[in-house]
Design an enzyme around this catalytic site. Sequence first.
Site, PDB file in Angstrom:
ATOM      1  N   TYR A 171      -5.500  -0.930   9.282  1.00 49.80           N
ATOM      2  CA  TYR A 171      -4.119  -1.389   9.501  1.00 49.80           C
ATOM      3  C   TYR A 171      -3.956  -1.924  10.930  1.00 49.80           C
ATOM      4  O   TYR A 171      -3.392  -3.004  11.143  1.00 49.80           O
ATOM      5  CB  TYR A 171      -3.157  -0.222   9.237  1.00 49.80           C
ATOM      6  CG  TYR A 171      -1.710  -0.544   9.516  1.00 49.80           C
ATOM      7  CD1 TYR A 171      -0.948  -1.243   8.580  1.00 49.80           C
ATOM      8  CD2 TYR A 171      -1.090  -0.140  10.701  1.00 49.80           C
ATOM      9  CE1 TYR A 171       0.389  -1.533   8.822  1.00 49.80           C
ATOM     10  CE2 TYR A 171       0.235  -0.428  10.952  1.00 49.80           C
ATOM     11  CZ  TYR A 171       0.977  -1.118  10.010  1.00 49.80           C
ATOM     12  OH  TYR A 171       2.300  -1.411  10.260  1.00 49.80           O
TER      13      TYR A 171
ATOM     14  N   SER B   1       3.163  -4.836  14.582  1.00 49.68           N
ATOM     15  CA  SER B   1       3.367  -3.398  14.787  1.00 49.68           C
ATOM     16  C   SER B   1       2.888  -3.054  16.196  1.00 49.68           C
ATOM     17  O   SER B   1       2.084  -3.798  16.772  1.00 49.68           O
ATOM     18  CB  SER B   1       2.549  -2.597  13.763  1.00 49.68           C
ATOM     19  OG  SER B   1       2.639  -1.206  14.024  1.00 49.68           O
TER      20      SER B   1
HETATM   21  P1  NAP Z   1       8.025  -0.629   3.022  1.00 51.37           P
HETATM   22  O1  NAP Z   1       9.277   0.120   3.186  1.00 51.37           O
HETATM   23  O2  NAP Z   1       6.920  -0.047   2.202  1.00 51.37           O
HETATM   24  O3  NAP Z   1       8.346  -2.086   2.462  1.00 51.37           O
HETATM   25  C1  NAP Z   1       7.311  -3.001   2.291  1.00 51.37           C
HETATM   26  C2  NAP Z   1       7.853  -4.255   1.654  1.00 51.37           C
HETATM   27  O4  NAP Z   1       6.782  -5.198   1.503  1.00 51.37           O
HETATM   28  C3  NAP Z   1       8.425  -4.016   0.281  1.00 51.37           C
HETATM   29  O5  NAP Z   1       9.497  -4.905   0.055  1.00 51.37           O
HETATM   30  C4  NAP Z   1       7.251  -4.356  -0.628  1.00 51.37           C
HETATM   31  O6  NAP Z   1       7.723  -4.722  -1.915  1.00 51.37           O
HETATM   32  C5  NAP Z   1       6.656  -5.526   0.121  1.00 51.37           C
HETATM   33  N1  NAP Z   1       5.250  -5.780  -0.182  1.00 51.37           N
HETATM   34  C6  NAP Z   1       4.188  -4.958  -0.004  1.00 51.37           C
HETATM   35  N2  NAP Z   1       3.077  -5.574  -0.407  1.00 51.37           N
HETATM   36  C7  NAP Z   1       3.428  -6.800  -0.851  1.00 51.37           C
HETATM   37  C8  NAP Z   1       2.729  -7.894  -1.394  1.00 51.37           C
HETATM   38  N3  NAP Z   1       1.397  -7.861  -1.591  1.00 51.37           N
HETATM   39  N4  NAP Z   1       3.429  -9.008  -1.733  1.00 51.37           N
HETATM   40  C9  NAP Z   1       4.755  -9.055  -1.541  1.00 51.37           C
HETATM   41  N5  NAP Z   1       5.471  -8.056  -1.041  1.00 51.37           N
HETATM   42  C10 NAP Z   1       4.810  -6.934  -0.698  1.00 51.37           C
HETATM   43  O7  NAP Z   1       7.357  -0.922   4.438  1.00 51.37           O
HETATM   44  P2  NAP Z   1       8.000  -1.108   5.892  1.00 51.37           P
HETATM   45  O8  NAP Z   1       7.745   0.129   6.636  1.00 51.37           O
HETATM   46  O9  NAP Z   1       9.381  -1.627   5.806  1.00 51.37           O
HETATM   47  O10 NAP Z   1       7.025  -2.228   6.468  1.00 51.37           O
HETATM   48  C11 NAP Z   1       7.393  -3.596   6.519  1.00 51.37           C
HETATM   49  C12 NAP Z   1       6.533  -4.275   7.567  1.00 51.37           C
HETATM   50  O11 NAP Z   1       6.764  -3.634   8.819  1.00 51.37           O
HETATM   51  C13 NAP Z   1       5.045  -4.169   7.308  1.00 51.37           C
HETATM   52  O12 NAP Z   1       4.409  -5.359   7.699  1.00 51.37           O
HETATM   53  C14 NAP Z   1       4.627  -3.022   8.211  1.00 51.37           C
HETATM   54  O13 NAP Z   1       3.279  -3.099   8.579  1.00 51.37           O
HETATM   55  C15 NAP Z   1       5.546  -3.241   9.382  1.00 51.37           C
HETATM   56  N6  NAP Z   1       5.766  -2.056  10.229  1.00 51.37           N
HETATM   57  C16 NAP Z   1       6.423  -0.977   9.745  1.00 51.37           C
HETATM   58  C17 NAP Z   1       6.663   0.108  10.595  1.00 51.37           C
HETATM   59  C18 NAP Z   1       7.457   1.322  10.186  1.00 51.37           C
HETATM   60  O14 NAP Z   1       7.556   2.272  10.978  1.00 51.37           O
HETATM   61  N7  NAP Z   1       8.077   1.348   9.026  1.00 51.37           N
HETATM   62  C19 NAP Z   1       6.186   0.074  11.896  1.00 51.37           C
HETATM   63  C20 NAP Z   1       5.492  -1.044  12.346  1.00 51.37           C
HETATM   64  C21 NAP Z   1       5.308  -2.118  11.499  1.00 51.37           C
HETATM   65  P3  NAP Z   1       6.837  -4.462  -3.252  1.00 51.37           P
HETATM   66  O15 NAP Z   1       6.199  -3.125  -3.081  1.00 51.37           O
HETATM   67  O16 NAP Z   1       7.821  -4.563  -4.346  1.00 51.37           O
HETATM   68  O17 NAP Z   1       5.850  -5.563  -3.281  1.00 51.37           O
END
Ligand code: NAP
Length: 260
Positions: free
Chosen positions: A158, A144
């Site tokens: 985080y 991130s």
């Molecule tokens: P999201 O929409 O909440 O999706 C998260 C995904 O991870 C879901 O498929 C969830 O599935 C899975 N997950 C969470 N905990 C888990 C665990 N313990 N074991 C296996 N699967 C797990 O989040 P997102 O925003 O797409 O984020 C995805 C990644 O991008 C993360 O690493 C986040 O830090 C990073 N990120 C996101 C943003 C943003 O703006 N969205 C920005 C920077 C970085 P289940 O809940 O079914 O387990």
Amino acid sequence: MFTSVAGRTVVVTGGSKGIGKGIARVFAEAGANVVLSGRDVVAAATTAQELDELGGGAVSFVLADVASAADNTRLARTVAERHGGVDVVCANAGISPSAPLAAMTAADIDEVLGTNVKGAILTVQAFLPALVASGRGRVILTSSITGPATGVPGWSHYGASKAAMFGFMRTAAVELARDRVTVNAVLPGNVRAEGLAELSADYLNSVEAAIPMRRLGEVDEIGHAALFLASDEASYITGQALVVDGGQILPESPAALQVS
Ligand code: NAP
């Protein structure tokens, strides 16, 4: 023209929603066979079916918690049974609950670091033999901008977790270089994903105002960055981070955003 990844096997942890779903879709559309993981069976099954029906590579799912070594081992074994190996591991699963530093509990810290850091390490570790056997193994971490480049009140655990992924990336890149496994990271800015759904419209508007491109990122834009890092053409890039944030970390001051 880049060499096709069609027929390669790609694992995307947290591929059932958000950015992981975008990564999985981009690889599936490019003809790769994708195995996505998550903990919620409904989300994982629904997404796998949706992406499989695109008509690109085969898409299936495995229920697995990245924080569990046993689950990661089972995930790797299942992928080997289904596809005979693995070429690309996208360690993407992560959580981003907020807590002010003063109120943060030890359990909050364990949960965030256990999922985001320990989870990514355990996933890569479980797939190591298969990545080496591939001969062109690729690890792509979803870090991130928060932590490695910026700070946001409420997300100190985080931010620590996402910066820790850099330490892991650099050392793993050195350890695995002779096996021709590259280890790189994508650093998303604020991307329109399910994980942002609970944030208020006011907060998201204020974020958009701080981005030179004046919009949030789309999940497929992270997927395309991951696809590049997985390509044969990226074979000499390792231990590096690719920021995908619409320019969010660039302005030196609020005034720098007023020019356009
Ligand atoms: P999201 O929409 O909440 O999706 C998260 C995904 O991870 C879901 O498929 C969830 O599935 C899975 N997950 C969470 N905990 C888990 C665990 N313990 N074991 C296996 N699967 C797990 O989040 P997102 O925003 O797409 O984020 C995805 C990644 O991008 C993360 O690493 C986040 O830090 C990073 N990120 C996101 C943003 C943003 O703006 N969205 C920005 C920077 C970085 P289940 O809940 O079914 O387990």
